[in-house]
Design an enzyme around this catalytic site. Structure first.
Site, PDB file in Angstrom:
ATOM      1  N   CYS A 222      -5.087   6.786   5.646  1.00  0.00           N
ATOM      2  CA  CYS A 222      -5.326   5.441   5.103  1.00  0.00           C
ATOM      3  C   CYS A 222      -6.360   5.565   3.990  1.00  0.00           C
ATOM      4  O   CYS A 222      -7.341   4.807   3.929  1.00  0.00           O
ATOM      5  CB  CYS A 222      -5.771   4.462   6.183  1.00  0.00           C
ATOM      6  SG  CYS A 222      -4.470   4.165   7.382  1.00  0.00           S
ATOM      7  N   GLY A 224      -6.146   5.013   0.826  1.00  0.00           N
ATOM      8  CA  GLY A 224      -6.128   4.071  -0.304  1.00  0.00           C
ATOM      9  C   GLY A 224      -6.154   4.831  -1.611  1.00  0.00           C
ATOM     10  O   GLY A 224      -5.428   5.815  -1.808  1.00  0.00           O
ATOM     11  N   ALA A 225      -7.030   4.395  -2.509  1.00  0.00           N
ATOM     12  CA  ALA A 225      -7.162   5.092  -3.805  1.00  0.00           C
ATOM     13  C   ALA A 225      -7.885   6.427  -3.636  1.00  0.00           C
ATOM     14  O   ALA A 225      -7.890   7.249  -4.554  1.00  0.00           O
ATOM     15  CB  ALA A 225      -7.903   4.197  -4.786  1.00  0.00           C
ATOM     16  N   GLY A 226      -8.542   6.611  -2.490  1.00  0.00           N
ATOM     17  CA  GLY A 226      -9.157   7.916  -2.228  1.00  0.00           C
ATOM     18  C   GLY A 226     -10.657   7.970  -2.445  1.00  0.00           C
ATOM     19  O   GLY A 226     -11.215   9.045  -2.692  1.00  0.00           O
ATOM     20  N   ASP A 243      -1.554   7.481   2.370  1.00  0.00           N
ATOM     21  CA  ASP A 243      -1.585   6.015   2.439  1.00  0.00           C
ATOM     22  C   ASP A 243      -0.161   5.503   2.255  1.00  0.00           C
ATOM     23  O   ASP A 243       0.722   6.198   1.757  1.00  0.00           O
ATOM     24  CB  ASP A 243      -2.492   5.429   1.351  1.00  0.00           C
ATOM     25  CG  ASP A 243      -2.952   4.018   1.662  1.00  0.00           C
ATOM     26  OD1 ASP A 243      -4.068   3.855   2.193  1.00  0.00           O
ATOM     27  OD2 ASP A 243      -2.193   3.063   1.384  1.00  0.00           O
ATOM     28  N   ASP A 284      -9.701   5.916   8.039  1.00  0.00           N
ATOM     29  CA  ASP A 284     -10.441   4.731   7.581  1.00  0.00           C
ATOM     30  C   ASP A 284      -9.446   3.573   7.624  1.00  0.00           C
ATOM     31  O   ASP A 284      -8.825   3.230   6.626  1.00  0.00           O
ATOM     32  CB  ASP A 284     -10.949   4.993   6.155  1.00  0.00           C
ATOM     33  CG  ASP A 284     -11.852   3.885   5.656  1.00  0.00           C
ATOM     34  OD1 ASP A 284     -12.645   3.364   6.459  1.00  0.00           O
ATOM     35  OD2 ASP A 284     -11.758   3.541   4.464  1.00  0.00           O
ATOM     36  N   CYS A 337     -14.319  -1.219   8.198  1.00  0.00           N
ATOM     37  CA  CYS A 337     -15.370  -2.031   7.562  1.00  0.00           C
ATOM     38  C   CYS A 337     -15.381  -3.413   8.207  1.00  0.00           C
ATOM     39  O   CYS A 337     -15.264  -4.433   7.523  1.00  0.00           O
ATOM     40  CB  CYS A 337     -15.169  -2.109   6.052  1.00  0.00           C
ATOM     41  SG  CYS A 337     -13.556  -2.739   5.566  1.00  0.00           S
TER      42      CYS A 337
HETATM   43  C1  LIG Z   1      -9.718   0.308   4.568  1.00  0.00           C
HETATM   44  S1  LIG Z   1      -8.441   0.629   3.466  1.00  0.00           S
HETATM   45  C2  LIG Z   1      -8.759   2.284   2.994  1.00  0.00           C
HETATM   46  C3  LIG Z   1      -9.864   2.495   2.020  1.00  0.00           C
HETATM   47  C4  LIG Z   1      -9.998   3.934   1.596  1.00  0.00           C
HETATM   48  N1  LIG Z   1     -10.077   4.847   2.699  1.00  0.00           N
HETATM   49  C5  LIG Z   1     -11.229   4.090   0.724  1.00  0.00           C
HETATM   50  O1  LIG Z   1     -12.225   4.667   1.151  1.00  0.00           O
HETATM   51  O2  LIG Z   1     -11.180   3.611  -0.404  1.00  0.00           O
HETATM   52  C6  LIG Z   1      -7.047   0.807   4.512  1.00  0.00           C
HETATM   53  C7  LIG Z   1      -5.819   1.409   3.876  1.00  0.00           C
HETATM   54  O3  LIG Z   1      -4.834   1.509   4.895  1.00  0.00           O
HETATM   55  C8  LIG Z   1      -3.575   1.484   4.264  1.00  0.00           C
HETATM   56  N2  LIG Z   1      -2.551   1.222   5.300  1.00  0.00           N
HETATM   57  C9  LIG Z   1      -2.332   0.081   5.987  1.00  0.00           C
HETATM   58  N3  LIG Z   1      -1.331   0.263   6.883  1.00  0.00           N
HETATM   59  C10 LIG Z   1      -0.928   1.546   6.763  1.00  0.00           C
HETATM   60  C11 LIG Z   1       0.081   2.335   7.403  1.00  0.00           C
HETATM   61  N4  LIG Z   1       0.869   1.819   8.356  1.00  0.00           N
HETATM   62  N5  LIG Z   1       0.237   3.613   7.010  1.00  0.00           N
HETATM   63  C12 LIG Z   1      -0.548   4.133   6.036  1.00  0.00           C
HETATM   64  N6  LIG Z   1      -1.514   3.446   5.405  1.00  0.00           N
HETATM   65  C13 LIG Z   1      -1.701   2.163   5.748  1.00  0.00           C
HETATM   66  C14 LIG Z   1      -3.723   0.409   3.201  1.00  0.00           C
HETATM   67  O4  LIG Z   1      -2.791   0.587   2.172  1.00  0.00           O
HETATM   68  C15 LIG Z   1      -5.182   0.648   2.739  1.00  0.00           C
HETATM   69  O5  LIG Z   1      -5.219   1.432   1.581  1.00  0.00           O
END
Ligand SMILES: C[S@@+](CC[C@H](N)C(=O)[O-])C[C@H]1O[C@@H](n2cnc3c(N)ncnc32)[C@H](O)[C@@H]1O
Length: 399
Positions: A222, A224-226, A243, A284, A337
């Protein structure tokens, strides 16, 4: 149409937030298009964020002065709340009332007299704690029961510094609460071109908890943009960031290139098992985001009492994938978060009940802590986002 002033922009943005928009996105976009001086940008930001952060309290203060507030045109209602916010933040009457009366005149001249009268008659009024903190009642009560207090939520209503993680040495930055974390005091700029990445220290710390070594393979789930992947890559780890959202990942790839960092992105739904494993795994997870109320002030009014429980179901599924992808002897960090019991300790308890092969490890948290034991809840103080961290070691692979 270009807004004529920070006040007009604030009204426009708050109307869009009421229709479901996100304040941060709307404001950033609008300010990017306007070549306003820093003072006007800061004023528009103060108006939008301040009004949303104190919305419940502002309505409470306006309540004795308005017979049927819900019958007022929406523009006028926001003008009154904005005017009440300026009253609450101590602005003198002569500088405060007539600009909002003028603002009301632009769309509803017949209501200018009412705006004038109401804003001049505002008075202090003792509000119950949950109203004063502008929290929805259900969440305020849940936090009080779980943490034994809810005063910490005041931290969500204070403006925060802009924290950055530095991937290059930059002269003159004020140090933040962690190594590599700094505070930016100037106007916003192209941060990645300077080797900098806006990131809350509480978010950065989740990546630090993996304690990755140079050359070690790390799965950033998860991702996201990394943002967390950037930190791990900068410390020399070989990072694979997964992600569901390819658009976020494409944006991340671009930023990683600008920062001079190598991250491999793979797009996958992580409720499905992964085809690889690593000694270090970070999850995350998506969450209700209650720890980010400061930067997403409208979120608190949109959440429903059943949301944390619903999110916990998804988080548990994602944690199953992460657990399988963790090699024996390896470390799995779960972070969110948010500060709800369901998505933090609740997920941890449900997971550990099914996975005796994982043991929680202590966390030396450098931030003010709201609650610890099974994982750690970070207090949203001094600009920190509220976070929950759980660090697990896979002691043997019985599953
Ligand atoms: C809290 S954000 C991540 C933020 C990232 N780790 C960062 O530090 O910038 C949660 C992420 O979970 C992803 N997500 C939600 N459901 C998911 C799934 N079933 N499989 C993979 N990714 C998922 C979303 O696209 C989102 O980018």
């Amino acid at each position: 149409m270009r807004p004529a002033s920070p006040r007009a922009l604030a009204v426009r943005i708050l109307l869009e937030v009421e229709r479901g928009g996100r304040a941060q996105l709307l404001l950033d976009r609008a300010l990017d298009r306007l070549s306003w001086p820093e003072r006007d940008r800061a004023y528009a930001t103060h108006l939008v964020y301040g009004t949303l952060r104190r919305l419940r309290l502002l309505d409470f203060l306006l309540e004795p002065l308005l017979e049927r507030p819900e019958k007022l045109p929406r523009e006028v209602r926001w003008v009154l709340r904005l005017g009440a916010w300026e009253w609450l933040s101590g602005k003198a009457d002569h500088a405060r009332v007539s600009p909002w009366v003028e603002e009301a005149k632009r769309t509803h001249p017949r209501l200018a007299g009412l705006v004038n009268a109401v804003l001049r008659r505002l008075e202090p009024r003792e509000a119950p704690e949950c109203v004063r903190l502008s929290l929805p009642e259900w969440l305020c009560e849940a936090w009080r029961a779980f943490f034994g207090q809810v005063a910490f939520a005041e931290g969500f209503n204070e403006p925060a510094p802009l924290f950055l993680t530095a991937y290059r040495s930059v002269e003159g930055l004020r140090p933040g609460p962690l190594p590599d974390s700094y505070i930016w005091e100037g106007p916003k700029t192209d941060f990645s071109a300077l080797g900098l990445q806006p990131q809350n220290p509480a978010s950065l710390f989740a990546a630090m908890l993996l304690e990755s070594s140079p050359g070690e393979r790390v799965l950033d789930l998860c991702g996201g943009a990394g943002l967390k992947a950037f930190y791990l890559a900068a410390k020399g780890a070989e990072v694979i960031s997964y992600d569901l959202n390819p658009r976020r990942q494409q944006a991340g790839e671009k930023t990683a290139r600008k920062l001079g960092l190598r991250v491999t992105y793979r797009t996958q739904d992580l409720t499905e098992p992964l085809s690889e494993k690593a000694k270090k795994v970070l999850l995350d997870a998506p969450c209700t985001g209650t720890g980010t109320f400061r930067s997403h002030p409208e979120l608190r009014y949109r959440l429903a009492p059943q949301d944390p429980g619903r999110m916990a179901q998804l988080q548990l599924k994602l944690l199953e994938t992460a657990a399988r992808a963790t090699e024996e002897g390896g470390i799995l960090v779960y972070s969110v978060c948010t500060l709800t019991e369901e998505e933090g300790e609740g997920v941890a308890r449900a997971f550990l009940a099914r996975h005796s092969e994982f043991e929680p490890e202590p966390i030396a948290c450098p931030f003010p802590v709201l609650r610890s034991g099974l994982g750690v809840y970070v207090a949203p103080e001094g600009g920190l986002d509220g976070f929950y961290y759980l660090r697990l070691r896979k002691v043997n692979s019985r599953t």
